[in-house]
Write an enzyme that holds these catalytic residues in place. Structure first.
Site, PDB file in Angstrom:
ATOM      1  N   ASN A  35       0.755  -1.253   0.056  1.00 37.62           N
ATOM      2  CA  ASN A  35      -0.089  -0.076  -0.049  1.00 37.62           C
ATOM      3  C   ASN A  35       0.930   1.108   0.143  1.00 37.62           C
ATOM      4  O   ASN A  35       1.496   1.689   1.009  1.00 37.62           O
ATOM      5  CB  ASN A  35      -0.955  -0.085   1.301  1.00 37.62           C
ATOM      6  CG  ASN A  35      -1.705   1.108   1.254  1.00 37.62           C
ATOM      7  OD1 ASN A  35      -1.925   1.889   0.254  1.00 37.62           O
ATOM      8  ND2 ASN A  35      -2.396   1.477   2.400  1.00 37.62           N
ATOM      9  N   HIS A 122      -9.982   1.351   4.880  1.00 37.48           N
ATOM     10  CA  HIS A 122      -8.820   1.542   5.614  1.00 37.48           C
ATOM     11  C   HIS A 122      -8.961   2.590   6.432  1.00 37.48           C
ATOM     12  O   HIS A 122      -9.723   3.295   6.493  1.00 37.48           O
ATOM     13  CB  HIS A 122      -7.793   2.097   4.529  1.00 37.48           C
ATOM     14  CG  HIS A 122      -6.335   1.936   4.927  1.00 37.48           C
ATOM     15  ND1 HIS A 122      -5.894   3.003   5.767  1.00 37.48           N
ATOM     16  CD2 HIS A 122      -5.200   1.267   5.008  1.00 37.48           C
ATOM     17  CE1 HIS A 122      -4.627   2.659   6.022  1.00 37.48           C
ATOM     18  NE2 HIS A 122      -4.118   1.590   5.701  1.00 37.48           N
ATOM     19  N   GLU A 192      -5.798  -4.735  10.917  1.00 42.27           N
ATOM     20  CA  GLU A 192      -5.058  -3.791  11.040  1.00 42.27           C
ATOM     21  C   GLU A 192      -5.402  -3.038  12.076  1.00 42.27           C
ATOM     22  O   GLU A 192      -6.052  -2.017  12.399  1.00 42.27           O
ATOM     23  CB  GLU A 192      -4.919  -2.781   9.877  1.00 42.27           C
ATOM     24  CG  GLU A 192      -4.540  -3.148   8.586  1.00 42.27           C
ATOM     25  CD  GLU A 192      -4.076  -2.328   7.679  1.00 42.27           C
ATOM     26  OE1 GLU A 192      -2.980  -2.496   7.255  1.00 42.27           O
ATOM     27  OE2 GLU A 192      -4.935  -1.279   7.021  1.00 42.27           O
ATOM     28  N   GLY A 258       2.568  -1.148   4.718  1.00 39.64           N
ATOM     29  CA  GLY A 258       2.465   0.494   4.205  1.00 39.64           C
ATOM     30  C   GLY A 258       3.994   1.085   4.091  1.00 39.64           C
ATOM     31  O   GLY A 258       4.706   0.845   2.956  1.00 39.64           O
TER      32      GLY A 258
HETATM   33  C1  PEP Z   1      -1.130   0.505   6.607  1.00 41.38           C
HETATM   34  O1  PEP Z   1      -1.572   1.810   6.693  1.00 41.38           O
HETATM   35  O2  PEP Z   1      -2.230  -0.216   6.083  1.00 41.38           O
HETATM   36  C2  PEP Z   1       0.009  -0.105   6.989  1.00 41.38           C
HETATM   37  C3  PEP Z   1      -0.155  -1.474   7.335  1.00 41.38           C
HETATM   38  O3  PEP Z   1       0.866   0.809   7.183  1.00 41.38           O
HETATM   39  P1  PEP Z   1       2.206   0.453   7.997  1.00 41.38           P
HETATM   40  O4  PEP Z   1       2.781  -0.569   7.151  1.00 41.38           O
HETATM   41  O5  PEP Z   1       3.081   1.763   7.573  1.00 41.38           O
HETATM   42  O6  PEP Z   1       2.125   0.404   9.486  1.00 41.38           O
END
Ligand code: PEP
Length: 278
Positions: A35, A122, A192, A258
């Site tokens: 992402n 999200h 998440e 991310g």
């Molecule tokens: C996200 O925003 O979906 C995410 C997983 O971000 P990060 O990997 O930066 O924590």
């Protein structure tokens, strides 16, 4: 009061291992969703990042990589890619087919530009006002368009009382409200925890395992035994250091990545860690 779930374990889901899902998933390819969020700044940089991502993905044959670039870069990146191993996702789309929705992108438009997947709900979109109901509509519309929805669920904080389980349950209830039992396995659930996103410290695989059991149990309660087939990935500070352990012990088949996905070296190391762990 916010605390680690290791300290508060109001449910004993770890006893629900009878199904031993982890045995069934051996042999499956793992899934990594990159992402990119609102990065990088130019098409030129996007091409460079994409080429590095493609190269890294080619050396990790047991990982299916799905790239989710900003929508404005999608068509050109898709056209640049002749292979079959990478998938493409749109970071968000409307459930409406067409009409007066200034600034929105429809699922048919995203599909036409090359997306087979759509990230739904999200936390960064929810923070801008998207509701559980909005997410549910996009999940249903994506399945209707023959696209794979990646439904993001996760609590902002954890509590002694286990309120985070209720938050996730409600997100799943509404998110899956338009999904027929026969299509449950077509949805990817990305758990998440919002408190982990953007950092370097992911949730522990043990806590993820507990949440995976909860997610499966919730979907079975709502939609029957086909819920056992739901595919779950983890997102939130997934890095090259914790990725392999999360897949081994977290009861997930993949990761939503991310900030590490826009760092060429770190993302390549993450994919390699998964490949080497097989
Ligand atoms: C996200 O925003 O979906 C995410 C997983 O971000 P990060 O990997 O930066 O924590």
């Amino acid at each position: 009061m916010i605390q680690s779930v290791n300290e508060s374990r109001p449910f004993s889901f770890l006893t629900l291992r009878a199904t031993d899902y982890s045995d069934r998933k051996s042999g499956m390819k793992s899934i990594v969703v990159a992402n990119w969020k609102m990065n990088p700044g130019t098409m030129r940089e996007a091409k460079k990042l994409f080429d590095a991502t493609r190269e890294a993905a080619e050396s990790a044959k047991h990982v299916s990589v799905i790239v989710a670039p900003p929508a404005i870069f999608l068509r050109e990146l898709r056209a640049r890619y002749k292979g079959k191993r990478l998938g493409f996702a749109i970071q968000q789309a409307s459930a409406e087919g067409s009409g007066a929705y200034t600034g929105d992108i429809s699922l048919p438009q995203a599909k036409d530009a090359g997306a087979q997947y759509v990230i739904v709900g999200h936390s960064e979109r929810r923070a801008k006002g998207e509701s559980n109901e909005d997410a549910g509509k996009v999940v249903a519309a994506a399945l209707e368009s023959d696209m794979t929805p990646i439904l993001c669920v996760g609590e902002k904080a954890r509590s002694h009382e286990g309120e985070h389980f209720n938050v996730v349950k409600e997100q799943l209830r509404t998110g899956f409200s338009g999904v027929e039992p026969g299509k449950i396995s077509k949805v990817l659930v990305a758990y998440e925890p919002v408190w982990a996103i953007g950092g370097e410290k992911a949730m522990s695989p043990r806590d993820m395992h507990e949440m995976a059991i909860f997610i499966r149990k919730t979907i079975i309660e709502l939609h029957g035994e086909k819920g056992m087939g739901v595919r779950i990935i983890y997102g939130g500070a997934a890095t090259e250091s914790n990725a392999a352990e999360m897949l081994r012990d977290g009861d997930v088949i993949g990761l939503l990545v991310g900030h590490v996905s826009i760092n060429e070296a770190r993302f390549a190391a993450l994919l390699q860690a998964l490949e080497n762990a097989r």
